[in-house]
Write an enzyme that holds these catalytic residues in place. Structure first.
Site, mmCIF file in Angstrom:
data_model
loop_
_atom_site.group_PDB
_atom_site.id
_atom_site.type_symbol
_atom_site.label_atom_id
_atom_site.label_comp_id
_atom_site.label_asym_id
_atom_site.label_seq_id
_atom_site.Cartn_x
_atom_site.Cartn_y
_atom_site.Cartn_z
ATOM 1 N N ALA A 150 -5.204 40.579 36.836
ATOM 2 C CA ALA A 150 -4.094 40.123 37.578
ATOM 3 C C ALA A 150 -2.906 40.001 37.303
ATOM 4 C CB ALA A 150 -4.488 39.583 39.146
ATOM 5 N N ASP A 203 -7.698 38.010 42.256
ATOM 6 C CA ASP A 203 -6.797 38.953 42.108
ATOM 7 C C ASP A 203 -5.783 38.858 43.596
ATOM 8 O OD1 ASP A 203 -8.970 40.281 40.835
ATOM 9 O OD2 ASP A 203 -7.268 41.293 40.014
ATOM 10 N N ASN A 245 -11.979 39.331 44.050
ATOM 11 C CA ASN A 245 -12.060 39.308 42.663
ATOM 12 C C ASN A 245 -12.710 40.423 42.383
ATOM 13 O OD1 ASN A 245 -11.405 38.017 40.256
ATOM 14 N ND2 ASN A 245 -13.610 37.475 40.096
HETATM 15 O O1 MRU Z 1 -10.170 45.471 37.397
HETATM 16 P P1 MRU Z 1 -9.799 44.256 36.544
HETATM 17 O O2 MRU Z 1 -10.491 44.015 35.110
HETATM 18 O O3 MRU Z 1 -8.239 44.165 36.526
HETATM 19 O O4 MRU Z 1 -10.176 42.948 37.344
HETATM 20 C C1 MRU Z 1 -9.963 41.633 36.994
HETATM 21 C C2 MRU Z 1 -10.522 40.605 37.688
HETATM 22 O O5 MRU Z 1 -11.193 40.935 38.714
HETATM 23 C C3 MRU Z 1 -10.179 39.194 37.341
HETATM 24 O O6 MRU Z 1 -11.046 38.225 37.550
HETATM 25 C C4 MRU Z 1 -8.742 38.946 37.785
HETATM 26 O O7 MRU Z 1 -7.718 39.769 37.636
HETATM 27 C C5 MRU Z 1 -8.218 37.456 37.646
HETATM 28 S S1 MRU Z 1 -7.650 37.478 35.856
HETATM 29 C C6 MRU Z 1 -6.872 36.442 35.324
#
Ligand code: MRU
Length: 349
Positions: free
Chosen positions: A46, A235, A245
């Site tokens: 995110a 997210d 998330n």
């Molecule tokens: O699909 P992604 O890899 O972008 O998903 C990421 C996540 O779900 C993380 O847990 C979230 O972005 C927090 S990262 C600091």
């Protein structure tokens, strides 16, 4: 090197599709290519996609041939819409783009070149602040980690998911830097394997003890009493504390509650979306079924087989022990504590 940065008039980012096999950087000179890199997860996580989109907008300003302020603003609005559409769930993406557009339309700028310079400065500020915020969350969250603990972590929330340092993995990093001794179990995180590929790669470099586990093994280790703490990222967090998330987080949360294990999400206030009353309003990205049928292009079943691929799920706030933010740990009732966190942010910006 940061996950994403401005380099010589281009947006430079680590190609996360290649980790852990090679550390490859890509330089993008077109904001549309930045949007594609967000969508295909060259850059993901995110806060990282928020910073990438901010640099993407700075790039759009530099690409635009507009000679008037109005012309440049028209180009910027088109770029903003394009970048925001790259991925729907993480609110950090829209948050960063809107912060850039708010600055561009604040009425203080008189000519296009000044605006171009200002937008690049702002993107850099967003990136720098992300690193500083992550360190603060690490300091708050490290108090949750005790010597001898085994911590369960889902997806990747480390330096790669942010500009640097990380959120939930940043807490783990901070506890490690404080000299605490503990062990981390990393959910592999099907289908994109962010846990196995990215989190393990980061913990290898930090020297933190870890084991990758199949996602399906988390309950087994909880039931045996081996897991003392669960740390995940977020997210998008709604006003009541429900949060989206990586897919699989909800299952981990339910298992943690059943086994009376503290379960925390670690997220900056840029991940809060207080305009949403509950998690039911969070848009959930559905990705290409090919990611399930043929991970990274390697078929595990014939291509005509059917699959579904939700990228995120929503964990109701009742499963949360707390939300670690840069202003401290928010506890229930989250409708009150999260409002306070946003108030702290307004007071400091
Ligand atoms: O699909 P992604 O890899 O972008 O998903 C990421 C996540 O779900 C993380 O847990 C979230 O972005 C927090 S990262 C600091």
């Amino acid at each position: 090197m940061r996950t994403v940065e401005w380099h010589d008039g281009k947006v430079r980012m680590i190609d996360q599709k290649r980790i852990p096999w090679e550390l490859l950087y890509v330089d993008l000179s077109d904001y549309r290519a930045v949007a594609t890199a967000i969508a295909d997860m060259t850059v993901r996580g995110a806060p990282a996609i928020g910073a990438a989109a901010a640099f993407g907008l700075a790039l759009a300003a530099h690409e635009s041939r507009a000679t008037t302020l109005d012309g440049l603003l028209t180009d910027l609005r088109a770029a903003a819409t394009h970048l925001k559409a790259a991925r729907p769930t993480a609110v950090n993406l829209a948050w960063a783009v809107e912060r850039m557009i708010a600055l561009a339309t604040s009425g203080e700028i008189r000519n296009p070149d000044d605006l171009r310079a200002l937008l690049l400065e702002e993107a850099q500020r967003i990136a720098d602040q992300d690193v500083e915020i992550n360190r603060r969350m690490g300091a708050h969250g490290a108090a949750l980690v005790h010597d001898g603990d085994t911590i369960l972590h889902h997806c990747n929330t480390g330096a790669l998911a942010t500009v640097d340092y990380g959120t939930a993995l940043g807490v783990i990093r901070a506890a490690h830097e404080q000299g605490k001794r503990f062990h981390v179990l990393l959910d592999e995180t099907r289908p994109r394997l962010q846990g196995a590929r990215l989190s393990a790669w980061e913990l290898e470099q930090l020297g933190v003890a870890y084991d990758i586990i199949p996602d399906t093994a988390a309950g087994y280790y909880m039931q045996r009493g081996e897991i003392k703490l669960v740390l995940v990222g977020a997210d998008r967090i709604a006003a009541n504390g429900d949060f989206a998330n990586k897919i699989g987080t909800y299952a981990v949360a339910v298992l943690a509650k059943e086994n009376q294990i503290p379960f925390y999400t670690v997220a900056p206030t840029s991940t809060l979306d207080l305009a949403l009353n509950s998690g039911a309003e969070i848009p959930i990205e559905e990705r290409d079924p090919a990611e399930v049928l043929a991970p990274f292009g390697n078929p595990i079943v014939p291509p005509h087989f059917h699959a579904r691929n939700p990228a995120f799920d929503v964990t109701p706030h009742r499963y949360l022990s707390g939300i670690v933010t840069e202003f401290g740990i928010a506890h229930a009732p989250f409708t009150e504590s999260l409002k306070r966190m946003v108030g702290f942010r307004r007071a400091t910006t």
